[in-house]
Every structure is written in structure tokens, then in C-alpha cells.
Write an enzyme that holds these catalytic residues in place. Structure first.
Site, PDB file in Angstrom:
ATOM      1  N   ARG A  74      45.381  57.617  30.487  1.00 38.92           N
ATOM      2  CA  ARG A  74      44.983  59.017  30.703  1.00 38.92           C
ATOM      3  C   ARG A  74      44.819  59.349  32.180  1.00 38.92           C
ATOM      4  O   ARG A  74      44.865  60.517  32.559  1.00 38.92           O
ATOM      5  CB  ARG A  74      43.742  59.346  29.885  1.00 38.92           C
ATOM      6  CG  ARG A  74      44.062  59.318  28.383  1.00 38.92           C
ATOM      7  CD  ARG A  74      42.942  59.744  27.515  1.00 38.92           C
ATOM      8  NE  ARG A  74      41.814  58.833  27.621  1.00 38.92           N
ATOM      9  CZ  ARG A  74      40.705  58.934  26.914  1.00 38.92           C
ATOM     10  NH1 ARG A  74      40.573  59.925  26.054  1.00 38.92           N
ATOM     11  NH2 ARG A  74      39.735  58.070  27.068  1.00 38.92           N
ATOM     12  N   GLU A 111      33.457  44.722  28.540  1.00 36.75           N
ATOM     13  CA  GLU A 111      32.281  44.405  27.737  1.00 36.75           C
ATOM     14  C   GLU A 111      32.556  43.237  26.787  1.00 36.75           C
ATOM     15  O   GLU A 111      31.721  42.374  26.587  1.00 36.75           O
ATOM     16  CB  GLU A 111      31.855  45.640  26.946  1.00 36.75           C
ATOM     17  CG  GLU A 111      30.516  45.484  26.266  1.00 36.75           C
ATOM     18  CD  GLU A 111      30.050  46.774  25.624  1.00 36.75           C
ATOM     19  OE1 GLU A 111      29.038  46.719  24.908  1.00 36.75           O
ATOM     20  OE2 GLU A 111      30.684  47.825  25.825  1.00 36.75           O
TER      21      GLU A 111
END
Length: 187
Positions: A74, A111
Site C-alpha cells: 500500500r 511481532e
């Protein structure tokens, strides 16, 4: 009635317009995650144009930008029209394995695992001034890796600009003291 809606839209700030157009998608891509879908914003021509112009203004204020860099995927959508508006080159920062030939790469932690971003080593001339653009600043891992990659290529990151920042993920803290512009923050 339509005239009232147009009049109301004119008094909205860009952040308010974006907030109305960004859709929350619960439990995507997994349970407990609230995905911020920018597709409705991209589909609204005037709103998307206003976002692009705002991000281009960030670059104009920084002065002397040679390139806009955007991260896959994006960041391509946000960064390429900003580069076009400025009349400068666009540098796509790709996920690992997407570019042919010699390239520079930086590994970084996510993460749950790790990732890598890459760019062609000859794309950015030493000393070139680069604005990094993406849609969302979350944990800051991809943005920090992109900054590192541009600096390794010899570029100078003069700032970062995002459509949306998820402040609860503290991504800003990973970006040192670089100038950072965000249109909309979400706590």
C-alpha cells in the site's frame, strides 16, 4: 439535501474525511485484530487526491526531495502519486524475493517472526534526499527497516509521512528523531 452534504464535507478536516472513509474490519487477518481498510478512501477520488496533496506538501516543506520511497504494497499506492505530484522519482521498497538482480536488503523483526525489505542498490544516488511514504504506521518495524535500507544505499531520509498511525502500537518510537507527519491517529 445534496447541497447540505457538500457544504458539510467542505468544513471537515482531512483527518475527519479520512476517518469517515476508513473502514474497520474486525478479526482480520486474525482473531482480535481490527484491520483498517483504506479501500473506501482510495475509491473516493477527491478524498484520495486531498491525501496525496497533503503528503506532497510534507515533501515540499522538507524541501529538495529527490525521491519518494514507498513500501510494498500500500506504500506503492500512496507514494507513487506523491512522487508524480512532486515530479520526482519513486523508489519501491519490496518484500524479499520480488526484485531481480543485485539488491540491498534489511532483515527486521515482526511481532511473530521476521521479514526482509529490499531495493536495487543503484536506485538511490549517494546523498539523495528521500521521503518515506506508507499508509499505516503500526509497530514501526517496516518503516525503520526502510529507513535503514535507504541509508545503506547512501540516501538521506528527510522525513516520513503516513495516512494513519495506530498510536497504541508505539511505532513512532522506532523512528528516532526523524520528522514524521500523520494525517489521522487512532488510539
Amino acid at each position: 439535501m445534496a447541497e447540505e452534504l457538500v457544504a458539510q464535507e467542505l468544513v471537515l478536516t482531512l483527518a475527519e474525511r479520512c476517518a469517515l472513509l476508513i473502514r474497520d474490519v474486525p478479526d482480520y487477518p486474525g482473531p482480535g485484530v481490527m484491520f483498517k481498510d483504506i479501500t473506501p478512501l482510495l475509491a473516493d477520488g477527491p478524498a484520495f487526491a486531498a491525501v496525496v496533496e497533503h503528503l506532497a506538501d510534507v515533501a515540499r516543506l522538507a524541501g529538495g526531495i529527490d525521491f519518494v520511497a514507498g513500501m510494498e504494497a500500500r506504500g506503492f499506492i500512496m507514494g507513487a502519486p506523491v512522487a508524480t505530484a512532486l515530479g520526482v522519482g519513486f523508489v519501491p521498497v519490496r518484500k524479499a524475493g520480488k526484485l531481480p538482480g543485485p539488491m540491498l536488503g534489511v532483515d527486521y523483526d515482526l511481532e511473530y517472526g521476521s521479514a526482509r525489505v529490499e531495493l536495487h542498490h543503484e536506485t538511490i544516488a549517494p546523498g539523495a534526499r528521500v521521503l518515506v511514504v506508507d499508509d499505516v504506521l503500526a509497530t514501526g518495524g517496516t518503516a525503520a527497516a526502510t529507513v535503514s535500507l535507504i541509508e545503506e544505499a547512501g540516501g538521506v531520509v528527510v522525513g516520513l509521512a503516513f495516512l494513519l498511525e495506530l498510536t497504541f502500537l508505539a511505532g513512532r518510537s522506532r523512528l528516532a528523531d526523524l520528522p514524521l507527519d500523520v494525517i489521522l491517529t487512532v488510539d
